[in-house]
Every structure is written in structure tokens, then in C-alpha cells.
Write a protein that holds these residues in place. Structure first.
Motif, PDB file in Angstrom:
ATOM      1  N   ALA A  50      57.196  16.449  -2.545  1.00  0.00           N
ATOM      2  CA  ALA A  50      57.360  17.811  -2.037  1.00  0.00           C
ATOM      3  C   ALA A  50      56.340  18.224  -0.984  1.00  0.00           C
ATOM      4  N   SER A  51      55.252  17.497  -0.812  1.00  0.00           N
ATOM      5  CA  SER A  51      54.118  18.002  -0.025  1.00  0.00           C
ATOM      6  C   SER A  51      54.493  18.366   1.414  1.00  0.00           C
ATOM      7  N   LYS A  52      55.243  17.524   2.099  1.00  0.00           N
ATOM      8  CA  LYS A  52      55.585  17.800   3.503  1.00  0.00           C
ATOM      9  C   LYS A  52      56.490  19.024   3.618  1.00  0.00           C
ATOM     10  N   LEU A  53      57.395  19.168   2.671  1.00  0.00           N
ATOM     11  CA  LEU A  53      58.314  20.306   2.673  1.00  0.00           C
ATOM     12  C   LEU A  53      57.555  21.630   2.582  1.00  0.00           C
ATOM     13  N   LEU A  54      56.445  21.650   1.869  1.00  0.00           N
ATOM     14  CA  LEU A  54      55.756  22.899   1.546  1.00  0.00           C
ATOM     15  C   LEU A  54      54.862  23.413   2.660  1.00  0.00           C
ATOM     16  N   GLU A  55      54.679  22.653   3.721  1.00  0.00           N
ATOM     17  CA  GLU A  55      53.728  23.031   4.770  1.00  0.00           C
ATOM     18  C   GLU A  55      54.046  24.370   5.404  1.00  0.00           C
ATOM     19  N   ASP A  56      55.301  24.728   5.499  1.00  0.00           N
ATOM     20  CA  ASP A  56      55.692  25.951   6.204  1.00  0.00           C
ATOM     21  C   ASP A  56      55.852  27.156   5.279  1.00  0.00           C
ATOM     22  N   TYR A  57      55.520  27.008   4.001  1.00  0.00           N
ATOM     23  CA  TYR A  57      55.708  28.101   3.045  1.00  0.00           C
ATOM     24  C   TYR A  57      54.368  28.728   2.662  1.00  0.00           C
ATOM     25  N   ILE A  58      54.381  30.037   2.513  1.00  0.00           N
ATOM     26  CA  ILE A  58      53.254  30.757   1.907  1.00  0.00           C
ATOM     27  C   ILE A  58      53.828  31.569   0.759  1.00  0.00           C
ATOM     28  N   PHE A  59      53.460  31.191  -0.447  1.00  0.00           N
ATOM     29  CA  PHE A  59      54.038  31.805  -1.637  1.00  0.00           C
ATOM     30  C   PHE A  59      53.228  33.020  -2.080  1.00  0.00           C
ATOM     31  N   ALA A  60      53.926  33.986  -2.643  1.00  0.00           N
ATOM     32  CA  ALA A  60      53.269  35.170  -3.187  1.00  0.00           C
ATOM     33  C   ALA A  60      52.678  34.849  -4.553  1.00  0.00           C
ATOM     34  N   PRO A  61      51.605  35.525  -4.954  1.00  0.00           N
ATOM     35  CA  PRO A  61      51.008  35.285  -6.281  1.00  0.00           C
ATOM     36  C   PRO A  61      52.044  35.462  -7.387  1.00  0.00           C
ATOM     37  N   ILE A  62      51.937  34.620  -8.412  1.00  0.00           N
ATOM     38  CA  ILE A  62      52.904  34.653  -9.503  1.00  0.00           C
ATOM     39  C   ILE A  62      52.230  34.187 -10.790  1.00  0.00           C
ATOM     40  N   ALA A  63      52.631  34.749 -11.912  1.00  0.00           N
ATOM     41  CA  ALA A  63      52.118  34.306 -13.208  1.00  0.00           C
ATOM     42  C   ALA A  63      52.655  32.915 -13.522  1.00  0.00           C
ATOM     43  N   GLY A  64      51.843  32.117 -14.163  1.00  0.00           N
ATOM     44  CA  GLY A  64      52.240  30.749 -14.480  1.00  0.00           C
ATOM     45  C   GLY A  64      53.513  30.669 -15.294  1.00  0.00           C
ATOM     46  N   CYS A  65      53.701  31.622 -16.232  1.00  0.00           N
ATOM     47  CA  CYS A  65      54.900  31.582 -17.066  1.00  0.00           C
ATOM     48  C   CYS A  65      56.155  31.819 -16.244  1.00  0.00           C
ATOM     49  N   ASP A  66      56.052  32.681 -15.218  1.00  0.00           N
ATOM     50  CA  ASP A  66      57.208  32.958 -14.364  1.00  0.00           C
ATOM     51  C   ASP A  66      57.531  31.761 -13.477  1.00  0.00           C
ATOM     52  N   LEU A  67      56.493  31.113 -12.975  1.00  0.00           N
ATOM     53  CA  LEU A  67      56.721  29.918 -12.153  1.00  0.00           C
ATOM     54  C   LEU A  67      57.357  28.812 -12.985  1.00  0.00           C
ATOM     55  N   GLN A  68      56.884  28.645 -14.200  1.00  0.00           N
ATOM     56  CA  GLN A  68      57.462  27.621 -15.081  1.00  0.00           C
ATOM     57  C   GLN A  68      58.916  27.924 -15.398  1.00  0.00           C
ATOM     58  N   SER A  69      59.225  29.203 -15.593  1.00  0.00           N
ATOM     59  CA  SER A  69      60.607  29.583 -15.883  1.00  0.00           C
ATOM     60  C   SER A  69      61.533  29.234 -14.713  1.00  0.00           C
ATOM     61  N   ILE A  70      61.073  29.492 -13.486  1.00  0.00           N
ATOM     62  CA  ILE A  70      61.870  29.150 -12.309  1.00  0.00           C
ATOM     63  C   ILE A  70      62.062  27.638 -12.225  1.00  0.00           C
ATOM     64  N   TYR A  71      61.010  26.899 -12.532  1.00  0.00           N
ATOM     65  CA  TYR A  71      61.115  25.437 -12.487  1.00  0.00           C
ATOM     66  C   TYR A  71      62.129  24.921 -13.502  1.00  0.00           C
ATOM     67  N   LEU A  72      62.070  25.430 -14.735  1.00  0.00           N
ATOM     68  CA  LEU A  72      62.964  24.941 -15.782  1.00  0.00           C
ATOM     69  C   LEU A  72      64.430  25.206 -15.437  1.00  0.00           C
ATOM     70  N   GLU A  73      64.671  26.271 -14.687  1.00  0.00           N
ATOM     71  CA  GLU A  73      66.040  26.578 -14.283  1.00  0.00           C
ATOM     72  C   GLU A  73      66.501  25.705 -13.110  1.00  0.00           C
ATOM     73  N   ASN A  74      65.538  25.082 -12.427  1.00  0.00           N
ATOM     74  CA  ASN A  74      65.881  24.299 -11.221  1.00  0.00           C
ATOM     75  C   ASN A  74      65.157  22.951 -11.209  1.00  0.00           C
ATOM     76  N   ARG A  75      65.002  22.363 -12.370  1.00  0.00           N
ATOM     77  CA  ARG A  75      64.143  21.185 -12.477  1.00  0.00           C
ATOM     78  C   ARG A  75      64.688  19.957 -11.756  1.00  0.00           C
ATOM     79  N   ASP A  76      65.966  19.949 -11.432  1.00  0.00           N
ATOM     80  CA  ASP A  76      66.556  18.802 -10.737  1.00  0.00           C
ATOM     81  C   ASP A  76      66.849  19.087  -9.271  1.00  0.00           C
ATOM     82  N   ASP A  77      66.395  20.252  -8.784  1.00  0.00           N
ATOM     83  CA  ASP A  77      66.731  20.643  -7.414  1.00  0.00           C
ATOM     84  C   ASP A  77      65.492  21.243  -6.759  1.00  0.00           C
ATOM     85  N   LEU A  78      64.757  20.435  -6.018  1.00  0.00           N
ATOM     86  CA  LEU A  78      63.520  20.882  -5.386  1.00  0.00           C
ATOM     87  C   LEU A  78      63.755  22.061  -4.450  1.00  0.00           C
TER      88      LEU A  78
END
Length: 224
Positions: free
Chosen positions: A184-212
Motif C-alpha cells: 500500500a505504501s506507494k498508493l498512500l503518498e497522495d493522501y492526508i487522512f483526518a485523525p481517527i480513533a483506532g477502533c473506528d479505523l479497525q472497524s473500517i478495515y474489517l468491513e473492507n479487509r479484502d479491498d485496499l
């Protein structure tokens, strides 16, 4: 078991926490020679969902310690000492959300307690002052509301360290994404993410774990 590498946390803060624990582990003889109780009490405080408990579980795993969970709000003056005296060797103690216990709250936040056997503030102070001779033990406490805790309980000698666990910043969010998707590293160069709680980030990941791409798209971004 959970590795420390799997816990995403601001680098300097993570280093401060681990250094504190490593110094405690290696300094046992120093405590013994000076007749000091060989124990340490650490508070992790911060907003809900920032990963306070996950950090503690990973630390216990990393240092090969049992983790004994104590619900302070369910204790009485008669049971708290007994509970702590039964901690097995090579164990740490985790008291989650200890602000749920009325006995530790400032008067303006403390509900009226009518049960004469309920845990009171004096007993809590006695425990943290060492009435139970805990040896080779770290007590971790977590709270979302440190401003509600009696100030005298937080003083040095009762609480050795207080670490504030923040929400994840752009840098830590990218570290999390790269941990879950190694390409994922090269893809992320153009993104600036807003602050987020770890539990919320994990929840988003679990819903999209097979789709970067979908995972990245659903994480909130900073406005240009």
C-alpha cells in the motif's frame, strides 16, 4: 498473544511506555536494596476507542506476563485487598475504566452511595499506598475521564506514570494501512487522512479487509 508491532501508536509515546516498563524490569535489585516496594502503577487515559486496553494486552504478551482483570466498581472494602492478594506470580493487573468506580471520583461527579459495604476512597488509597504488598507487579488503569478522578489519587507515589493515548494521526493511519496491506505504501503518498480513533479505523478495515482501495476511500480525509 499479540505483538507490539501490531499496535499502531505514535512512535515516541510507544517508546516512552516500553522504556518505562523495561527500566522497571531491570531495576528490581535497585528497589530491593532500598527497601522500596517493587511495583509500578500506570494510567493510560484518553478518548474512548484509542486502544488503551489493546496496548496493555500487547505489552503483557510481549513481556510474557499474565494479565489479571479487576473490575474496581464491583469491589467492596472487604473484597479489594483479598482480590489483589491473590494475584499469581508473573502477573500484571488491568483495571479498565476505573472512573466507573464511585469511590475514586471527585465529589461533584460522585453519586450518592448508600451501601455501607461499598468501596470507599480511604480503602482505595490504602491499596495504592501499599497495604497489599504487591511484588514484581505493574497495575495498569485506564480511563476516558481523568478529569473526574480525585486529584490526591493521581499524585506521585500512588500513580507513577500517566500516559495520554491520542487518536491516530495521518502518519499512524498510514502505518496501520501498510501493516494490513503490504503493497500500500506507494498508493498512500497522495493522501492526508483526518485523525481517527483506532477502533473506528479497525472497524473500517474489517468491513473492507479484502479491498485496499475501498478501505482507503472510506477513511476520512483532511479537507484541502
Amino acid at each position: 498473544k499479540r505483538t507490539l508491532d501490531s499496535v499502531i501508536l505514535e512512535r515516541k509515546l510507544k517508546q516512552n511506555i516500553t522504556t518505562t516498563i523495561e527500566n522497571f524490569i531491570k531495576d528490581k535489585q535497585w528497589y530491593v536494596e532500598r527497601g522500596l516496594p517493587y511495583k509500578k502503577t500506570i494510567i493510560l487515559e484518553g478518548n474512548p476507542g484509542t486502544g488503551k486496553t489493546s496496548i496493555i494486552k500487547a505489552l503483557a504478551s510481549h513481556y510474557n506476563k499474565n494479565l489479571c482483570i479487576l473490575d474496581l466498581s464491583s469491589q467492596t472494602n472487604n473484597t479489594l485487598e483479598n482480590a489483589l492478594s491473590e494475584i499469581p506470580d508473573k502477573s500484571w493487573v488491568l483495571i479498565e475504566d476505573f472512573d466507573n468506580c464511585p469511590a475514586v471520583l471527585k465529589s461533584e461527579f460522585r453519586p450518592q452511595v448508600t451501601d455501607k459495604d461499598a468501596l470507599n476512597y480511604g480503602k482505595v488509597l490504602n491499596v495504592f499506598d501499599g497495604i497489599v504488598p504487591l511484588n514484581d507487579t505493574i497495575i495498569f488503569l485506564t480511563t476516558n475521564h481523568i478529569n473526574k478522578i480525585e486529584t490526591s489519587l493521581l499524585r506521585k507515589g500512588r500513580i507513577d506514570h500517566i500516559f495520554t493515548i491520542p487518536v491516530l494521526s495521518n502518519k499512524e493511519i498510514k502505518q496501520y494501512i501498510e501493516l494490513m496491506f503490504t503493497n500500500a505504501s506507494k498508493l498512500l503518498e497522495d493522501y492526508i487522512f483526518a485523525p481517527i480513533a483506532g477502533c473506528d479505523l479497525q472497524s473500517i478495515y474489517l468491513e473492507n479487509r479484502d479491498d485496499l482501495m475501498k478501505f482507503v476511500d472510506e477513511i476520512p480525509k483532511e479537507k484541502p
